[in-house]
Structure formats: C-alpha cells, structure tokens
Design an enzyme around this catalytic site. Structure first.
Site, PDB file in Angstrom:
ATOM      1  N   PHE A 109      17.739  26.610 -64.897  1.00  0.00           N
ATOM      2  CA  PHE A 109      19.156  26.946 -64.698  1.00  0.00           C
ATOM      3  C   PHE A 109      19.360  28.320 -64.070  1.00  0.00           C
ATOM      4  O   PHE A 109      20.419  28.602 -63.524  1.00  0.00           O
ATOM      5  CB  PHE A 109      19.924  26.843 -66.029  1.00  0.00           C
ATOM      6  CG  PHE A 109      19.936  28.111 -66.844  1.00  0.00           C
ATOM      7  CD1 PHE A 109      18.890  28.424 -67.688  1.00  0.00           C
ATOM      8  CD2 PHE A 109      20.988  28.996 -66.744  1.00  0.00           C
ATOM      9  CE1 PHE A 109      18.885  29.594 -68.428  1.00  0.00           C
ATOM     10  CE2 PHE A 109      21.006  30.184 -67.482  1.00  0.00           C
ATOM     11  CZ  PHE A 109      19.951  30.478 -68.324  1.00  0.00           C
ATOM     12  N   LYS A 110      18.353  29.188 -64.132  1.00  0.00           N
ATOM     13  CA  LYS A 110      18.524  30.530 -63.573  1.00  0.00           C
ATOM     14  C   LYS A 110      18.788  30.501 -62.069  1.00  0.00           C
ATOM     15  O   LYS A 110      19.310  31.459 -61.511  1.00  0.00           O
ATOM     16  CB  LYS A 110      17.322  31.390 -63.912  1.00  0.00           C
ATOM     17  CG  LYS A 110      17.256  31.687 -65.412  1.00  0.00           C
ATOM     18  CD  LYS A 110      16.225  32.716 -65.772  1.00  0.00           C
ATOM     19  CE  LYS A 110      16.288  33.069 -67.252  1.00  0.00           C
ATOM     20  NZ  LYS A 110      15.740  31.988 -68.101  1.00  0.00           N
ATOM     21  N   ASP A 111      18.438  29.412 -61.412  1.00  0.00           N
ATOM     22  CA  ASP A 111      18.741  29.294 -59.977  1.00  0.00           C
ATOM     23  C   ASP A 111      20.245  29.376 -59.701  1.00  0.00           C
ATOM     24  O   ASP A 111      20.645  29.846 -58.636  1.00  0.00           O
ATOM     25  CB  ASP A 111      18.226  27.955 -59.436  1.00  0.00           C
ATOM     26  CG  ASP A 111      16.703  27.912 -59.327  1.00  0.00           C
ATOM     27  OD1 ASP A 111      16.093  28.957 -59.051  1.00  0.00           O
ATOM     28  OD2 ASP A 111      16.135  26.817 -59.519  1.00  0.00           O
TER      29      ASP A 111
END
Ligand SMILES: *Cc1c(COP(=O)(O)O)cnc(C)c1O
Length: 453
Positions: A109-111
């Site tokens: 999810f850090k993208d």
C-alpha cells in the site's frame, strides 16, 4: 489552505512547502489548519474513478498548485497500477470486504503515497532547477516503494540503506533489480538499527546534507497521509449505501499512518462506524487502546515485518486532535514520551476505535482460516486484521501487501505459494547492490560520488 505544526512553534506554510520540508522545524508534524467538510460533495463524487476522485480531494489541500499540474501529477502516480480500479473493493461475504491496496509497482500500500510523493518531488525539482537526493534506511517495504516512486526521474537519486542479508529476498530484488541509474541500494554490514544510526549521523552533518540537498524518506510527510485518505473515500463510496454508516475499517498498523488517514477522512464529514487498529506481536497501539498507556517496548521480529515497530511516529498527529489542538500539551506529552518512553492518558477512550493483536502463530492460523472460509489468500500483515472481526459491523479489511511477497509464510499456512508475475520477472534480473560498512564516512563518500545536483 495552510498547514500548521502539531507543536505550534512553526509559522503555517503552504502545501508545497510542507511537502518539501517534511518535518516541521519545531520537530512537529504538519496538519491542515482546518479539515474541510466534504459531506456535501459525496453524492457528486460517487461515480468518479480513482484518479479523478484523488484530484477532487487533493485540490482542497494543494491549493498552491495549478489544478492542471496537480491533475497531471495524480494521473502519472496511478497509471502504473496493474488494475483499472487502482484500489479494488472485493466482497468476501455479507459482512466482510477486502480493499486491495497492493496493485502498485511494489505490491504494497505504500505505493499509493510514495508514487504521488515522487511525482511531487519531480515537479518541485523541475520548478526550482534544484536536484534532490533522497536518503533512507529500510527493513523492507518503504525502501522499495520510495525507490519506485523516483525511478528514472531526472534530477533525483535515491540512496537506500538496508541490512545485508536481513530483508526478504524478494524485497531485496525490488530494490536492487530496477536497472535504473539513479537508484543506489546500499547493503550495509550490520543490523537495521546500525543503518538508522548511520543515517542519523549523515543527516546530522548539516553541511553535507545541505551541500547534496539530502531529503529523508519517512512516514511523516503530509502528502503521504493525504494520499492515503483517498482510498478510504473510494472504498466508502463503493459500498452499498445502507452499509456505509455501519462500516468499520480494519487496518494492519505499525506507524499509525494508514489508520490515521482514514480517521482524518471521517472527521471531514464521511460517516463511518469506526476503525480497528490491528497489530502483530509488537502491540504498543493495542496496549494503548486497551489500557490508555503508551509505552514503547523492545521490537520483536514477526511474520509481518513492516509492522515491527514500537514507536508509532504518526501518533503525534492523532494526539494533537485528541487534546483538542492544545499544542502546549502536545509538546509536554511528546517530551515525556521521549524522556521516559511512556505516557499514561487519564481517560483514553477515543470514540470509534477498537484494536487487536495477533501473534505469529495466530497469523499463520488466520491465513489458513481466511483461505478455508473465503478461498482468499491474505499476506501476513493483512492476516492480522482478520483477528476478531466485529460481527455487528460491516468490516472493510485493508489488504496492505500482495501475498506473493511473503511466500514462505503463506506456504507454512496453506501448503501453497502464491506467485505474482512482476516478482517472477525480478528473479531473472541481475542484483545491483553496493556492500558498504555501517560507517558514516564510507557512505558519505559513496553518496558524494553519485549525488545529483
Ligand atoms: C508499512 C506497512 C504496514 C504498516 O503501515 P503504517 O502506516 O506504518 O501503519 C502494514 N502493512 C504493510 C504491508 C506495510 O508495508
């Protein structure tokens, strides 16, 4: 829109400046001066695709960017995602949904935040004519997402330190097999703590840091929080309307960054039933929500390594709201936590929050039971969120990583290994890493020879 510091000793700044400097000069974190009320816009936003919704939301904050520029930055940030919905909401049964946040370039999810941050940095470099050298230390996902956020961008370079032999082989490949000339993966001889110590020392040399325009990758940049608000909004708008007010977002949590974004969104006029903070054995936040005491402990390695954290750096933003914006109280509590590693809140019952904790054995059991029940494979971080779902609520579980990133944990649970074509392709690429001692002088010399200007 201006942004203020949680510690109240920094003049309010515009969006671009808050993004560029990251941490406020008084040591606090930036927050919007006022949260906008978006309740009147929800109807018109219902049909928007992800990038358009993101634009409508972020333009409320990024008021110092030309709308066309902001739109371009957002489009670029999400075009590399593998599915057209960007953040698909999958229904597992009547009461359970999964929000898949792992279709970006590094499958975590850090993208969502770091793709956007990379494009914001690129825009700032183009405007100022000044290059930027991003420096960070990682034990896994953040480094890969930061590298991919800046991949091949002109006037930028990334230098990411990681402990040699102590990140997972696939995570290492995501950092070292990019083929990009502006990516420098530095495998240091030492632990993650050694990497962080060296990093601090390098940033502590202010002359060096200024000369090379070093910028830290970290989880506290305001743009990361705002980018993360969007997928909560997107998911909420995709739920059948009778379910929306009864939804509990269940969030695998380390630094408190992800769940904070959802909670801030709810304070902008999006009605939800609550949030559940799901931790692994590093349960500082679960202890806080059950006992009212915030006490840092020793970090233990777990099956969900990106949540192996005992200091929740984004908690300060939540604290600011909890004490009603009393910045003197924020400063006093943060000083106490820094000095003693703990603070006891007198009556800590933030409305709408619940929490859970999962040990490694429970994570393995949860991967298995979710697979048995729904025929769905979750990664070890997401598995933590399936601990004790509230049957009276509609749960939206945030799936923070693709299970193929953690093949060994999945195999132990269900006897099969998920695969992902992007990860398979990496296995054929050459690993390019620089082995260096955990020594600031050696790493500074390396950076000086490769930094962009
Ligand atoms: C970083 C990360 C988390 C924790 O997110 P926070 O914002 O630190 O709460 C959870 N799952 C995965 C896969 C991550 O990479």
């Amino acid at each position: 829109m201006k942004f203020i510091s949680t510690r109240g000793q920094t003049e309010p700044v515009g969006f671009s400046e808050a993004v560029a400097i990251g941490l406020a000069p008084d040591g606090g974190l930036f927050l919007p001066e006022q949260l906008p009320d978006i309740s009147g816009r929800l109807g018109e936003w219902e049909k928007l695709g992800y990038a358009d919704l993101c634009f409508e939301f972020l333009r409320l904050f990024a008021t110092d960017l030309e709308p066309a520029v902001l739109r371009g930055i957002i489009q670029k940030s999400y075009q590399g995602f593998a599915v057209p919905e960007i953040a698909p909401l999958k229904r597992l049964d009547d009461r359970t949904y999964v929000l898949e946040l792992f279709h970006g370039p590094t499958l975590a999810f850090k993208d969502f935040a770091l793709q956007l941050l990379g494009n914001l940095y690129e825009h700032q470099c183009a405007k100022s004519g000044q290059g930027i050298n991003v420096l960070g230390a990682t034990s896994g996902d953040t480094g890969a997402a930061a590298i991919h956020g800046l991949l091949g961008k002109p006037h930028t370079a990334s230098f990411i330190l990681y402990p040699d032999g102590r990140v997972s082989p696939l995570q290492e490949r995501q950092m070292t097999c990019t083929g990009a000339a502006n990516v420098h993966a530095i495998a240091i001889d030492g632990s993650f703590d050694d990497a962080q110590r060296v990093l601090k020392e390098i940033f502590g040399d202010q002359a060096f840091s200024a000369q090379h325009h070093l910028s830290a990758v970290n989880s506290i940049n305001l743009a990361r929080i705002l980018a993360q608000c969007v997928y909560y909004l997107f998911a909420w708008l995709r739920l059948p309307s009778p379910e929306r007010g009864n939804v509990e977002f269940v969030v695998p949590t380390g630094n408190f960054g992800n769940v904070l974004a959802g909670w801030m969104l709810s304070r902008m006029g999006v009605p939800v039933a609550g949030f559940k903070v799901a931790t692994n054995r590093n349960d500082i936040l679960h202890r806080l929500f059950t006992t009212g005491e915030y006490r840092t402990g020793e970090v233990h390695a777990s099956l969900a390594p990106s949540m192996d954290i005992q200091v929740a750096s984004n908690f300060e933003r939540f604290l600011y709201y909890t004490v009603g914006g009393d910045v003197a109280q924020v400063r006093a509590i943060m000083a106490e936590m820094k000095a003693t590693g703990a603070h006891r809140f007198a009556d800590f019952k933030p409305a709408g929050f619940s929490s859970s904790r999962a040990t490694d054995a429970e994570i393995t059991g949860l991967i298995r039971s979710v697979h048995d029940r729904f025929g769905y494979i979750v990664d070890p971080h997401t598995a933590c969120a399936f601990q004790a779902l509230d049957p009276a609520r509609v749960s939206v579980v945030l799936a923070t990583a693709h299970p193929a990133k953690f093949p060994a944990a999945i195999r132990d649970a269900i006897g099969q290994e998920p695969v992902h074509p992007a990860l398979e392709a990496l296995k054929a690429q050459p690993v390019v890493k620089h082995r260096l001692p955990a020594d600031a002088a050696a790493i500074k010399a390396f950076i000086a020879g490769r930094a962009v200007s």
